[in-house]
Design an enzyme around this catalytic site. Structure first.
Site, PDB file in Angstrom:
ATOM      1  N   ARG A 184       1.131  -1.173   0.213  1.00 57.51           N
ATOM      2  CA  ARG A 184       0.206   0.393   0.163  1.00 57.51           C
ATOM      3  C   ARG A 184       1.106   1.218  -0.432  1.00 57.51           C
ATOM      4  O   ARG A 184       0.390   2.538   0.451  1.00 57.51           O
ATOM      5  CB  ARG A 184      -0.929   0.114   1.366  1.00 57.51           C
ATOM      6  N   SER A 231     -10.234  -0.783   4.643  1.00 55.71           N
ATOM      7  CA  SER A 231      -9.460  -0.492   5.321  1.00 55.71           C
ATOM      8  C   SER A 231      -8.805   0.486   6.008  1.00 55.71           C
ATOM      9  O   SER A 231      -8.263   1.359   5.043  1.00 55.71           O
ATOM     10  CB  SER A 231      -8.217  -1.459   5.013  1.00 55.71           C
ATOM     11  N   GLU A 281      -4.456   3.750   6.483  1.00 57.22           N
ATOM     12  CA  GLU A 281      -3.917   3.644   4.814  1.00 57.22           C
ATOM     13  C   GLU A 281      -4.235   4.678   4.454  1.00 57.22           C
ATOM     14  O   GLU A 281      -4.005   5.402   3.228  1.00 57.22           O
ATOM     15  CB  GLU A 281      -3.985   2.485   4.809  1.00 57.22           C
TER      16      GLU A 281
HETATM   17  C1  LIG Z   1     -16.031  -0.794   1.110  1.00 56.00           C
HETATM   18  C2  LIG Z   1     -14.309  -0.696   0.340  1.00 56.00           C
HETATM   19  C3  LIG Z   1     -13.189  -1.963   0.435  1.00 56.00           C
HETATM   20  C4  LIG Z   1     -11.793  -1.318  -0.447  1.00 56.00           C
HETATM   21  N1  LIG Z   1     -11.218  -2.792  -0.383  1.00 56.00           N
HETATM   22  C5  LIG Z   1      -9.977  -2.801  -0.571  1.00 56.00           C
HETATM   23  C6  LIG Z   1      -9.238  -3.826  -1.080  1.00 56.00           C
HETATM   24  O1  LIG Z   1      -9.263  -4.392  -1.386  1.00 56.00           O
HETATM   25  N2  LIG Z   1      -7.487  -3.389  -1.245  1.00 56.00           N
HETATM   26  C7  LIG Z   1      -6.801  -1.812  -1.410  1.00 56.00           C
HETATM   27  O2  LIG Z   1      -6.002  -1.794  -1.545  1.00 56.00           O
HETATM   28  N3  LIG Z   1      -8.046  -1.328  -1.078  1.00 56.00           N
HETATM   29  C8  LIG Z   1      -9.383  -1.547  -0.737  1.00 56.00           C
HETATM   30  N4  LIG Z   1      -9.893  -0.193  -1.001  1.00 56.00           N
HETATM   31  C9  LIG Z   1      -9.029   1.575  -0.330  1.00 56.00           C
HETATM   32  C10 LIG Z   1      -9.190   1.834  -1.944  1.00 56.00           C
HETATM   33  O3  LIG Z   1     -11.208   2.035  -2.575  1.00 56.00           O
HETATM   34  C11 LIG Z   1      -8.628   2.155  -2.693  1.00 56.00           C
HETATM   35  O4  LIG Z   1      -7.326   2.390  -2.162  1.00 56.00           O
HETATM   36  C12 LIG Z   1      -8.341   2.402  -4.145  1.00 56.00           C
HETATM   37  O5  LIG Z   1      -7.149   2.112  -5.044  1.00 56.00           O
HETATM   38  C13 LIG Z   1      -8.312   4.233  -3.850  1.00 56.00           C
HETATM   39  O6  LIG Z   1      -8.675   4.885  -5.354  1.00 56.00           O
HETATM   40  P1  LIG Z   1      -9.583   5.484  -5.703  1.00 56.00           P
HETATM   41  O7  LIG Z   1      -9.461   6.118  -7.373  1.00 56.00           O
HETATM   42  O8  LIG Z   1     -10.591   5.851  -5.334  1.00 56.00           O
HETATM   43  O9  LIG Z   1      -8.974   7.084  -5.007  1.00 56.00           O
HETATM   44  P2  LIG Z   1      -9.069   8.202  -4.474  1.00 56.00           P
HETATM   45  O10 LIG Z   1      -9.601   7.917  -2.908  1.00 56.00           O
HETATM   46  O11 LIG Z   1      -9.432   9.059  -4.917  1.00 56.00           O
HETATM   47  O12 LIG Z   1      -7.535   9.071  -3.932  1.00 56.00           O
HETATM   48  C14 LIG Z   1      -7.124   7.937  -3.218  1.00 56.00           C
HETATM   49  C15 LIG Z   1      -4.917   8.671  -3.154  1.00 56.00           C
HETATM   50  O13 LIG Z   1      -4.896   7.971  -4.645  1.00 56.00           O
HETATM   51  C16 LIG Z   1      -4.682   9.710  -4.843  1.00 56.00           C
HETATM   52  N5  LIG Z   1      -4.550   9.546  -6.604  1.00 56.00           N
HETATM   53  C17 LIG Z   1      -5.748   9.590  -6.895  1.00 56.00           C
HETATM   54  N6  LIG Z   1      -5.555   9.201  -8.170  1.00 56.00           N
HETATM   55  C18 LIG Z   1      -4.139   9.261  -8.873  1.00 56.00           C
HETATM   56  C19 LIG Z   1      -4.335   9.563 -10.291  1.00 56.00           C
HETATM   57  N7  LIG Z   1      -3.967   9.478 -11.319  1.00 56.00           N
HETATM   58  N8  LIG Z   1      -2.127   9.602  -9.954  1.00 56.00           N
HETATM   59  C20 LIG Z   1      -1.612   9.952  -8.496  1.00 56.00           C
HETATM   60  N9  LIG Z   1      -2.468   9.838  -7.985  1.00 56.00           N
HETATM   61  C21 LIG Z   1      -4.072   9.683  -7.699  1.00 56.00           C
HETATM   62  C22 LIG Z   1      -5.333  10.492  -3.936  1.00 56.00           C
HETATM   63  O14 LIG Z   1      -4.425  11.504  -4.610  1.00 56.00           O
HETATM   64  C23 LIG Z   1      -5.163   9.915  -3.342  1.00 56.00           C
HETATM   65  O15 LIG Z   1      -3.991  10.310  -1.953  1.00 56.00           O
HETATM   66  C24 LIG Z   1     -11.473  -0.418  -0.666  1.00 56.00           C
HETATM   67  C25 LIG Z   1     -12.705   0.878   0.262  1.00 56.00           C
HETATM   68  C26 LIG Z   1     -13.554   0.468  -0.018  1.00 56.00           C
HETATM   69  C27 LIG Z   1     -15.075   1.820   0.369  1.00 56.00           C
END
Ligand SMILES: Cc1cc2nc3c(=O)[nH]c(=O)nc-3n(C[C@H](O)[C@H](O)[C@H](O)COP(=O)(O)OP(=O)(O)OC[C@H]3O[C@@H](n4cnc5c(N)ncnc54)[C@H](O)[C@@H]3O)c2cc1C
Length: 293
Positions: free
Chosen positions: A165, A214, A284
């Site tokens: 992560r 998480s 995280e």
């Molecule tokens: C119900 C639920 C279950 C989940 N299960 C998991 C799991 O099993 N495994 C897991 O790893 N995570 C999990 N997550 C967490 C989350 O979905 C992941 O971390 C996911 O990768 C975040 O993606 P996002 O597009 O929503 O990013 P955002 O939340 O929009 O951004 C997260 C970070 O990434 C940065 N970012 C976004 N896009 C870019 C880009 N293009 N370039 C550079 N930086 C960027 C943002 O600035 C921020 O710092 C879960 C979340 C929820 C709500």
């Protein structure tokens, strides 16, 4: 400024985060495409704070909001295509679920674990998102990044320090797209695996309440959820923010929690776990915005 995308002012970020909390962004930009984004970035004041936003599924935005420009990728940088025999090229706004199913339908395997991660590829690259033994960067062949001068670079994974992560690359560059190199597989087997993984999620995780997945990273050799449960913190509340009864490493918004409620609950869980087990849990979830009272 010369751009074709959409620029919104004072956009409430609670609309764009999976916890449904967060104050307004001073500006939110939705680029028409990558070239439009490059033009927009070139025209930005060099001192303007910039935040990239995917699906907001790992973001805790303060109630004060973000006093800068948010770049939204979801619904904007949306190209997804097959390249060569075993490759998939995806822009950063494509959802993880879409990539998982797209690869499965092409008869390519490896991406099934992404199906239940409710974020975009950009977020998955930034976080090295993973589940059930799979990790995003395990499948990346190349990425394209963009900086605030709109300059685009192609980079191999070797240019990044990648961990659990955690991803560290050149400062001031963001992910525009990635080429993923997958393995030959079988469509029906991949779709079956996706179904199975989604079912396992449904049993293990709270469904129906806004969350960010998480909250804490698992410490080496242990699970954050086990430590939180062992500290007797399941069900603990601050306002409408609650440590989930179903999965102790989830904090759910059971009503009208605000970002402060969630942040205070995170801090309480962290200090109670440290007091009881001596383990310092690292969040995280990414905190954004101003947190001064
Ligand atoms: C119900 C639920 C279950 C989940 N299960 C998991 C799991 O099993 N495994 C897991 O790893 N995570 C999990 N997550 C967490 C989350 O979905 C992941 O971390 C996911 O990768 C975040 O993606 P996002 O597009 O929503 O990013 P955002 O939340 O929009 O951004 C997260 C970070 O990434 C940065 N970012 C976004 N896009 C870019 C880009 N293009 N370039 C550079 N930086 C960027 C943002 O600035 C921020 O710092 C879960 C979340 C929820 C709500």
């Amino acid at each position: 400024m010369n751009f074709r995308g959409e620029l919104r002012w004072d956009e409430p970020l609670a609309r764009h985060t999976s916890w449904r909390v967060g104050g307004p962004a001073r500006r939110l930009f939705r680029p028409a495409d990558a070239a439009d984004l490059a033009a927009f970035l070139r025209g930005l004041d060099p001192t303007e704070p910039v935040l990239w936003l995917g699906l907001g599924s790992n973001l805790l935005v303060s109630d004060a909001g973000f006093s800068g420009t948010v770049i939204q990728t979801q619904g904007c940088l949306n190209n997804l295509e097959r390249i060569g025999e075993q490759g998939v090229r995806a822009e950063s706004g494509v959802s993880c679920a879409k990539i998982a199913r797209f690869a499965a339908r092409l008869g390519l395997t490896g991406m099934e674990f992404l199906a239940g991660i409710p974020g975009t590829l950009g977020g998955a690259l930034a976080m090295n998102a993973g589940a059930y033994g799979g990790e995003t960067w395990g499948w990346v062949q190349r990425v394209f990044t963009i900086d605030r001068r709109g300059e685009i670079r192609e980079r191999p994974p070797a240019d990044f320090r990648i961990g659990y992560r955690r991803v560290q690359g050149a400062p001031g560059e963001w992910f525009l797209e990635a080429k993923l190199e997958l393995k030959p597989g079988d469509t029906l087997a991949s779709l079956e695996r996706i179904r199975d993984l989604l079912e396992r999620r449904g049993h293990a995780q709270p469904i129906g309440f806004p969350s960010c997945g998480s909250v804490f990273r698992n410490p080496p050799g242990d699970y954050a959820a086990r430590l939180i449960e062992a500290a007797g913190l399941k069900g603990l509340r601050v306002g409408d923010a609650q440590v989930s009864e179903k999965h102790a490493n989830f904090i759910v918004n059971i009503g009208t929690a605000n970002a402060w409620d969630i942040a205070r609950l995170i801090d309480q869980v962290q200090s109670e776990v440290a007091r009881i087990s001596g383990v310092h849990l690292t969040p995280e979830v990414c905190r954004v915005g101003g947190w001064e009272p």
